[in-house]
Design a protein around this motif. Structure first.
Motif, PDB file in Angstrom:
ATOM      1  N   UNK A 281       0.838  -1.208   0.000  1.00 34.82           N
ATOM      2  CA  UNK A 281       0.000   0.000   0.000  1.00 34.82           C
ATOM      3  C   UNK A 281       0.868   1.251   0.000  1.00 34.82           C
ATOM      4  N   UNK A 282       1.911   1.248   0.825  1.00 34.82           N
ATOM      5  CA  UNK A 282       2.795   2.408   0.886  1.00 34.82           C
ATOM      6  C   UNK A 282       3.609   2.556  -0.399  1.00 34.82           C
ATOM      7  N   UNK A 283       3.961   1.455  -1.047  1.00 40.13           N
ATOM      8  CA  UNK A 283       4.692   1.515  -2.313  1.00 40.13           C
ATOM      9  C   UNK A 283       3.820   2.109  -3.420  1.00 40.13           C
ATOM     10  N   UNK A 284       2.500   1.938  -3.315  1.00 35.25           N
ATOM     11  CA  UNK A 284       1.576   2.491  -4.306  1.00 35.25           C
ATOM     12  C   UNK A 284       1.224   3.943  -3.996  1.00 35.25           C
ATOM     13  N   UNK A 285       1.799   4.502  -2.923  1.00 33.92           N
ATOM     14  CA  UNK A 285       1.551   5.887  -2.577  1.00 33.92           C
ATOM     15  C   UNK A 285       0.458   6.074  -1.544  1.00 33.92           C
ATOM     16  N   UNK A 286      -0.046   4.996  -0.982  1.00 40.33           N
ATOM     17  CA  UNK A 286      -1.101   5.074   0.015  1.00 40.33           C
ATOM     18  C   UNK A 286      -0.543   5.162   1.416  1.00 40.33           C
ATOM     19  N   UNK A 287      -1.459   5.163   2.389  1.00 42.46           N
ATOM     20  CA  UNK A 287      -1.034   5.230   3.783  1.00 42.46           C
ATOM     21  C   UNK A 287      -1.956   4.391   4.646  1.00 42.46           C
TER      22      UNK A 287
END
Length: 84
Positions: free
Chosen positions: A71-77
């Protein structure tokens, strides 16, 4: 043996299920409305299954370490959760 009474109240959610939602911020209420988790679920746990390519913000959901990294690699949090 021991049978956990809360086991059936935590629904598993795949990353590919999150991709289907047209929302940017996702919580247990949004998952229930979309029919991804049963209405009786008290909590949701996001598993590393499938791929995610959009930025989403998770609130109040359990997340595995692998799913959190994806999720963080896709720009999410991920907010307000405990990593499992």
């Amino acid at each position: 043996g021991f049978v956990s009474l809360t086991r059936t109240r935590t629904a598993e959610v795949r990353l590919s299920d999150l991709m289907k939602l047209p929302l940017d911020t996702i919580d247990i209420h949004a998952l229930k409305q979309a029919g991804i988790v049963p209405a009786s679920a008290l909590a949701g746990k996001v598993m590393l299954s499938g791929k995610i390519s959009k930025a989403v913000k998770l609130q109040g959901l359990l997340v595995t370490k692998g799913a959190r990294a994806a999720i963080e690699a896709a720009g999410g949090s991920v907010a307000d959760i405990a990593a499992a």
